[in-house]
Design an enzyme around this catalytic site. Sequence first.
Site, PDB file in Angstrom:
ATOM      1  NE  ARG A 102      -2.395   0.063  -7.826  1.00 22.30           N
ATOM      2  CZ  ARG A 102      -3.168   0.372  -6.810  1.00 22.30           C
ATOM      3  NH1 ARG A 102      -4.163  -0.411  -6.477  1.00 22.30           N
ATOM      4  NH2 ARG A 102      -2.957   1.462  -6.112  1.00 22.30           N
ATOM      5  CB  CYS A 103       3.708  -5.106  -6.463  1.00 16.89           C
ATOM      6  SG  CYS A 103       5.036  -5.733  -5.419  1.00 16.89           S
TER       7      CYS A 103
END
Length: 117
Positions: free
Chosen positions: A12-13
């Site tokens: 998600r980063c």
Amino acid sequence: MTDSTTIWHNPRCSKSRQTLALLEARGGELDVREYMDDMPSIDELKDVMTKLGFTSAHEWLRKNEADYRELGLKAIEDEEVLLDAMTKYPRLIERPVVIHGDKAMIGRPPEQVLELF
């Protein structure tokens, strides 16, 4: 020394995704550990902290995370308490972490991790 490389990755980063893409483009053996699901132990955190060259867990805590503030980690000096919080709330760990041999580096900016090779 092994040519194996491990990335503690959070899909998600964006920085983690960019770092992973750089490592995949570089080639070689790569172990992708999604540490949010496969949380590191305190012993693993201690080992990686040494490889990062850090003397305190404060050096790689994400200080903008709500958990950091809610747990009052800024005021805590006990390393065991900090490391325990990192195992229970892995989003507190600055990411991505790339480990190669006896060294590690945080991929901020992503290109920085190429210095490990």
